[in-house]
Motif scaffolding. Sequence first.
Motif, short mmCIF file in Angstrom:
data_model
loop_
_atom_site.label_atom_id
_atom_site.label_comp_id
_atom_site.label_asym_id
_atom_site.label_seq_id
_atom_site.Cartn_x
_atom_site.Cartn_y
_atom_site.Cartn_z
N ASN A 104 0.81 -1.22 0.00
CA ASN A 104 0.00 0.00 0.00
C ASN A 104 0.84 1.28 0.00
N ILE A 105 2.07 1.18 -0.44
CA ILE A 105 2.97 2.35 -0.45
C ILE A 105 3.40 2.69 -1.86
N ARG A 106 3.92 1.73 -2.55
CA ARG A 106 4.49 1.97 -3.87
C ARG A 106 3.70 1.20 -4.92
N MET A 107 3.45 1.85 -6.05
CA MET A 107 2.71 1.21 -7.12
C MET A 107 3.41 1.48 -8.45
N GLN A 108 3.61 0.45 -9.23
CA GLN A 108 4.22 0.55 -10.55
C GLN A 108 3.23 0.03 -11.59
N CYS A 109 3.05 0.80 -12.65
CA CYS A 109 2.14 0.43 -13.73
C CYS A 109 2.90 0.39 -15.05
N LYS A 110 2.49 -0.52 -15.90
CA LYS A 110 3.11 -0.66 -17.20
C LYS A 110 2.04 -0.93 -18.25
N VAL A 111 2.13 -0.19 -19.34
CA VAL A 111 1.18 -0.39 -20.44
C VAL A 111 1.51 -1.69 -21.16
N TYR A 112 0.48 -2.38 -21.62
CA TYR A 112 0.70 -3.63 -22.32
C TYR A 112 1.52 -3.39 -23.59
N ASP A 113 2.49 -4.23 -23.81
CA ASP A 113 3.35 -4.08 -24.98
C ASP A 113 2.63 -4.42 -26.28
N SER A 114 1.74 -5.39 -26.23
CA SER A 114 1.04 -5.84 -27.44
C SER A 114 -0.40 -6.18 -27.11
N VAL A 115 -1.29 -5.84 -28.01
CA VAL A 115 -2.70 -6.17 -27.83
C VAL A 115 -2.90 -7.68 -27.96
N LEU A 116 -2.12 -8.32 -28.82
CA LEU A 116 -2.26 -9.75 -29.04
C LEU A 116 -1.87 -10.57 -27.83
N ALA A 117 -1.11 -9.96 -26.93
CA ALA A 117 -0.70 -10.68 -25.72
C ALA A 117 -1.82 -10.76 -24.69
N LEU A 118 -2.88 -9.99 -24.88
CA LEU A 118 -4.00 -10.01 -23.95
C LEU A 118 -4.89 -11.21 -24.20
N SER A 119 -5.68 -11.55 -23.20
CA SER A 119 -6.67 -12.61 -23.36
C SER A 119 -7.80 -12.12 -24.26
N PRO A 120 -8.54 -13.04 -24.88
CA PRO A 120 -9.61 -12.61 -25.81
C PRO A 120 -10.68 -11.73 -25.17
N ASP A 121 -11.00 -11.99 -23.90
CA ASP A 121 -12.02 -11.17 -23.25
C ASP A 121 -11.55 -9.73 -23.07
N LEU A 122 -10.28 -9.54 -22.72
CA LEU A 122 -9.76 -8.17 -22.56
C LEU A 122 -9.60 -7.47 -23.90
N GLN A 123 -9.25 -8.21 -24.94
CA GLN A 123 -9.15 -7.60 -26.27
C GLN A 123 -10.51 -7.08 -26.74
N ALA A 124 -11.54 -7.89 -26.59
CA ALA A 124 -12.88 -7.46 -27.00
C ALA A 124 -13.41 -6.35 -26.09
N SER A 125 -13.03 -6.41 -24.82
CA SER A 125 -13.52 -5.39 -23.88
C SER A 125 -13.00 -4.01 -24.21
N ARG A 126 -11.80 -3.94 -24.77
CA ARG A 126 -11.26 -2.63 -25.17
C ARG A 126 -12.19 -1.93 -26.15
N GLY A 127 -12.51 -2.63 -27.23
CA GLY A 127 -13.36 -2.03 -28.25
C GLY A 127 -14.76 -1.75 -27.76
N LEU A 128 -15.33 -2.68 -26.99
CA LEU A 128 -16.69 -2.49 -26.51
C LEU A 128 -16.79 -1.34 -25.52
N MET A 129 -15.82 -1.21 -24.63
CA MET A 129 -15.87 -0.12 -23.67
C MET A 129 -15.65 1.23 -24.34
N CYS A 130 -14.80 1.28 -25.35
CA CYS A 130 -14.64 2.52 -26.11
C CYS A 130 -15.92 2.88 -26.84
#
Length: 224
Positions: free
Chosen positions: A59-85
């Motif tokens: 609860n002190i330090r947090m590191q975030c990193k953007v996904y390097d590739s869309v293809l590396a995501l699971s199918p549900d997260l890939q579809a969720s990107r477009g649907l949420m947009c």
Amino acid sequence: MVGGALQIAGLLLGGIGMIGTFAVTGMPQWRVSAFIENNIIVFETIWEGLWMHCIRQANIRMQCKVYDSVLALSPDLQASRGLMCAGSVLSCLAFVVAIIGMKCMRCVWSTCQAKGYINLMAGLLFILSGAVELIPVCWVANTIISDFYNPAVNVAQKRELGEALYLGWAAAFCLIAAGAMFCCFYRCCEKTRSYGYSAPTHYSTDNQHLHRKTESSYSKSQYV
């Protein structure tokens, strides 16, 4: 009076749902690490979102990193990107259309009919945006639950429902409720317009009968 209250309540709920949709789209707390069985690393929390994954330590330090590739995501997260947009764009468009309908307060009957159609369009857009948002939220939640109870999945890879999913359900409910209110306002406007059209017709019919009666009595007196 009732129609105005429905408009204001629908606009407020639509605005809350729109802001919630934007927040859910950007939040990384879609999938949260689960602490079960032998997983005793409680000082480190893993968040997985649509655009990035984060690691929070004690609860002190947090590191975030953007996904390097869309293809590396699971199918549900890939579809969720477009649907949420798509849901974010639709909710924003519905809110703008609703504001346009609110500005046309004083109007003649023809403009009031156009106002009713504008509010109906806003209501349908709100309902559509809420339905579009429900699809990715429920899909990701179903995937998380299925993997959680799947014995073939490693314990370290199991996840729990994150805060973004609960906020997504609440935002979708607000959008659908706002759409229903605007559709109800359209029905109220249609009933008011039908009553307004029926009154002049009755009045003109009475005038026509009175005019014919006057002409008939006048012609008889003239004849005598």
